[in-house]
Write an enzyme that holds these catalytic residues in place. Structure first.
Site, short mmCIF file in Angstrom:
data_model
loop_
_atom_site.label_atom_id
_atom_site.label_comp_id
_atom_site.label_asym_id
_atom_site.label_seq_id
_atom_site.Cartn_x
_atom_site.Cartn_y
_atom_site.Cartn_z
N HIS A 125 -6.65 -16.29 -15.09
CA HIS A 125 -7.39 -15.11 -15.58
C HIS A 125 -7.66 -15.32 -17.07
CE1 HIS A 125 -7.80 -10.88 -16.88
NE2 HIS A 125 -8.07 -10.57 -15.63
N ASP A 202 2.46 -15.72 -15.29
CA ASP A 202 1.62 -14.52 -15.29
C ASP A 202 1.85 -13.84 -13.94
OD1 ASP A 202 -0.36 -12.66 -14.88
OD2 ASP A 202 -2.00 -13.96 -15.54
N GLN A 205 -0.31 -10.44 -10.57
CA GLN A 205 -0.63 -10.27 -9.14
C GLN A 205 0.54 -10.59 -8.23
OE1 GLN A 205 -3.26 -8.74 -8.30
NE2 GLN A 205 -4.71 -9.06 -9.97
N LYS A 228 -0.94 -2.07 -11.97
CA LYS A 228 -1.22 -2.79 -10.72
C LYS A 228 -0.10 -2.61 -9.69
CE LYS A 228 -3.81 -6.52 -12.99
NZ LYS A 228 -5.23 -6.28 -12.68
N CYS A 369 -12.90 -11.93 -14.29
CA CYS A 369 -12.24 -12.45 -15.51
C CYS A 369 -11.68 -13.84 -15.27
CB CYS A 369 -11.14 -11.51 -15.99
SG CYS A 369 -11.73 -9.88 -16.38
N1 7TS Z 1 -3.51 -11.96 -15.06
C1 7TS Z 1 -3.96 -11.83 -13.80
C2 7TS Z 1 -3.63 -12.87 -12.77
C3 7TS Z 1 -4.71 -10.70 -13.46
O1 7TS Z 1 -5.15 -10.56 -12.22
C4 7TS Z 1 -5.01 -9.74 -14.46
C5 7TS Z 1 -5.89 -8.54 -14.19
C6 7TS Z 1 -4.49 -9.93 -15.74
C7 7TS Z 1 -3.76 -11.05 -16.00
C8 7TS Z 1 -4.70 -8.95 -16.84
O2 7TS Z 1 -4.06 -7.75 -16.56
P1 7TS Z 1 -4.23 -6.50 -17.54
O3 7TS Z 1 -3.45 -5.41 -16.89
O4 7TS Z 1 -3.71 -6.91 -18.85
O5 7TS Z 1 -5.69 -6.20 -17.58
N2 7TS Z 1 -6.78 -8.72 -13.12
C9 7TS Z 1 -7.81 -7.92 -12.79
C10 7TS Z 1 -8.60 -8.17 -11.69
O6 7TS Z 1 -8.41 -9.08 -10.91
N3 7TS Z 1 -9.55 -7.23 -11.61
O7 7TS Z 1 -9.41 -6.41 -12.65
C11 7TS Z 1 -8.34 -6.84 -13.40
#
Ligand code: 7TS
Length: 416
Positions: A125, A202, A205, A228, A369
Site C-alpha cells: 500500500h 503492515d 489487513q 478497519k 493506493c
Molecule cells: N496498509 C494496508 C495494507 C492497507 O490496506 C491500508 C488501507 C493502509 C496500510 C493504510 O491504512 P490507514 O488506516 O492508515 O488509511 N487500505 C485501504 C484500502 O484498501 N482501501 O481504503 C483504504
C-alpha cells in the site's frame, strides 16, 4: 455452506446494515477500506463522553483518574489482542499510516545511512512505500522491492536473493489489500533476523481478520488501524519491541511525552508515553477496546475461517460471470484473505462501481493506493469486493447477479 459465525445474529449488532441505498438493502462489500461498527463500540464511545470524559495523565480528580485508567486498560487489552504481554510496546496513533511513519521518521531516520537498504515488496500500500521514499531521500538509503510470482504471491527466491548484508529493515504487508495474498511473515522475520535486519509488518489487513501474535510472528514492529477492525476512525496502533523503542528518540515533542523540561533541553517520559505527545484520542482507544472485545467474543480463528470460506465461495461464484477477470492467488489452494479483485470486460471500474451502487452494492474501485501493484497487474485500476464478520454468502450472489446484469448492459454499449 458451513458457516463458522452466526452471521445473521452478528448483523443485528450493526445498525448501519439496516439502512437502504437506492431503495434496496445495503450490500456493504468495502470492509477493507473501512469496517462498520457494532452497537458495543458506538455505546462505549458514547458512554465515555457522557460519563467519564476528562484529560488523561494530568488531573487528580475522579474523572481524570477514571479516564486515565480506562485509556491504559484499553492499551493493555489491544496489546494482548496482538499477543504483546508488555503494553509498553503499544503506542496509540491515528492509523496504520501514522504507525509506519513513526517507524520511518523515528527508528529509520536515526539508524539508516547511505548504502543501507530498505526491503519492500511490489504489493505494498502507498502508506508502506511513500514514508520509506521520504526517509531514503533523507538518509541516503535505497529502496529494494521483492518481486511477485505470476499468481500474486511473494517470490521467495527473489526475497532471499535481495535480502542481504545491506538490508536494515524489511517492511511488508501481512495481507495484500488488493490481491488478498497472505504473506508468510513469520518466515520473513526469521530470514530477516538472520541477515541482521528488523521487520515491520503492515497489519492493516490482517489484525482485523485473523489471529495475529507478534511473538509467534517474531516481528519488530506491527502497524494497524482501529477503523478497519470495527473500531472508530482516528485510532490505531504501532506495536514495537520495547527494547528497540527504548533506543529510539521521540518524533513529536510536547506535553505528555516528557519527564522534565528545562529552557534548553528536556528529558523523555517512559514508554509508551514518550511517543504520545499531546492529548490522545481517549474515546477512540476505548472504542477500539470495545471492538477487540467484540472480535474476541467471536473468536479470531472463526473470523478467519468465515472469511476464507467467503473468498473461496466468491471465486467459485464470480468465475462463472462471463467476461470477469479475477486477480490474485486462487483460494482454497492458495492462502487468501477476504478480498477479491476483478475487472469486467474493458469497463472502467468507476463505471462498474456506479452501476453496482444502483443495486446498493458497495465495492471499491480504483488503484486501491497500490499503484506499483496496478502496474504489475498491467491495469490502471480494478474493482474490489471485501468481506467481514457481517458478510453473508447471499451478498456475494447479489454481487454476481449485479455483475451479470452489468455485463449485459456494457456488452451492448461496448459492441455498439
Ligand atoms: N496498509 C494496508 C495494507 C492497507 O490496506 C491500508 C488501507 C493502509 C496500510 C493504510 O491504512 P490507514 O488506516 O492508515 O488509511 N487500505 C485501504 C484500502 O484498501 N482501501 O481504503 C483504504
Amino acid at each position: 455452506m458451513s458457516m463458522e459465525l452466526d452471521v445473521r445474529r452478528i448483523r443485528e449488532d450493526f445498525p448501519i446494515l439496516r439502512r437502504q441505498v437506492n431503495g434496496r438493502p445495503l450490500v456493504y462489500l468495502d470492509s477493507a477500506a473501512t469496517s462498520q461498527k457494532p452497537e458495543a463500540v458506538l455505546a462505549a464511545v458514547d458512554r465515555y463522553y457522557r460519563e467519564t470524559n476528562a484529560n488523561v495523565h494530568r488531573a487528580i480528580h475522579t474523572l481524570g483518574e477514571q479516564a486515565t485508567e480506562a485509556y491504559e486498560r484499553a492499551r493493555a487489552r489491544v496489546a494482548r489482542f496482538v499477543g504483546a504481554g508488555d503494553p509498553r510496546g503499544l503506542i496509540f496513533v491515528r492509523n496504520t499510516t501514522e504507525a509506519i511513519n513513526l517507524v520511518a521518521w523515528g527508528w529509520a531516520r536515526q539508524n539508516l545511512k547511505p548504502g543501507d537498504e530498505i526491503l519492500l515488496t511490489e504489493m505494498e500500500h502507498h502508506s508502506n512505500i511513500v514514508p520509506w521514499q521520504l526517509v531514503a531521500r533523507e538518509t541516503g538509503a535505497s529502496l529494494v522491492y521483492v518481486r511477485l510470482t505470476p499468481d500474486g504471491e511473494l517470490d521467495w527466491a527473489d526475497f532471499k536473493a535481495k535480502l542481504g548484508r545491506r538490508t536494515r529493515i524489511v517492511a511488508v504487508a501481512h495481507v495484500s489489500n488488493v490481491l488478498g495474498t497472505v504473506n508468510p511473515v513469520d518466515a520473513i522475520c526469521s530470514e530477516a533476523h538472520r541477515a541482521g535486519a528488523v521487520v515491520l509488518v503492515d497489519g492493516a489487513q490482517s489484525v482485523p481478520h485473523m489471529p495475529v501474535d507478534v511473538g509467534a510472528i517474531g516481528c519488530d514492529f506491527l502497524a494497524f488501524s482501529g477503523h478497519k477492525m470495527l473500531g472508530p476512525m482516528g485510532i490505531g496502533a504501532l506495536w514495537g519491541r520495547p527494547e528497540i523503542l527504548e533506543g529510539t528518540e521521540p518524533l513529536f515533542g510536547g506535553g505528555e511525552m516528557i519527564a522534565e523540561v528545562f529552557p534548553d533541553h528536556s528529558t523523555w517520559n517512559e514508554l509508551p508515553w514518550k511517543f504520545e505527545a499531546g492529548t490522545p484520542n481517549v474515546a477512540g482507544a476505548i472504542g477500539l477496546e470495545a471492538a477487540v472485545e467484540y472480535l474476541e467474543g467471536l473468536g479470531m480463528e472463526a473470523v478467519a475461517a468465515h472469511e476464507r470460506e467467503l473468498s473461496r465461495y466468491a471465486y467459485e461464484r464470480l468465475e462463472r460471470v462471463e467476461g470477469l477477470r479475477i486477480y490474485g492467488p486462487r483460494p482454497p489452494e492458495k492462502s487468501h484473505a477476504g478480498v477479491v479483485t476483478f475487472n469486467l470486460l474493458s469497463v472502467h471500474p468507476h463505471d462498474l462501481s456506479m452501476i453496482l451502487d444502483q443495486r446498493a452494492v458497495a465495492v471499491r474501485a480504483g488503484h486501491h493506493c497500490a499503484q506499483p501493484l496496478m502496474r504489475w497487474l498491467d491495469v490502471p485500476s480494478t474493482a474490489r469486493a471485501s468481506f467481514y464478520v457481517y458478510t453473508l454468502p447471499e451478498e456475494i450472489d447479489i454481487l454476481a447477479e449485479a455483475l451479470e446484469e452489468a455485463r449485459e448492459y456494457f456488452s451492448h454499449v461496448l459492441l455498439g
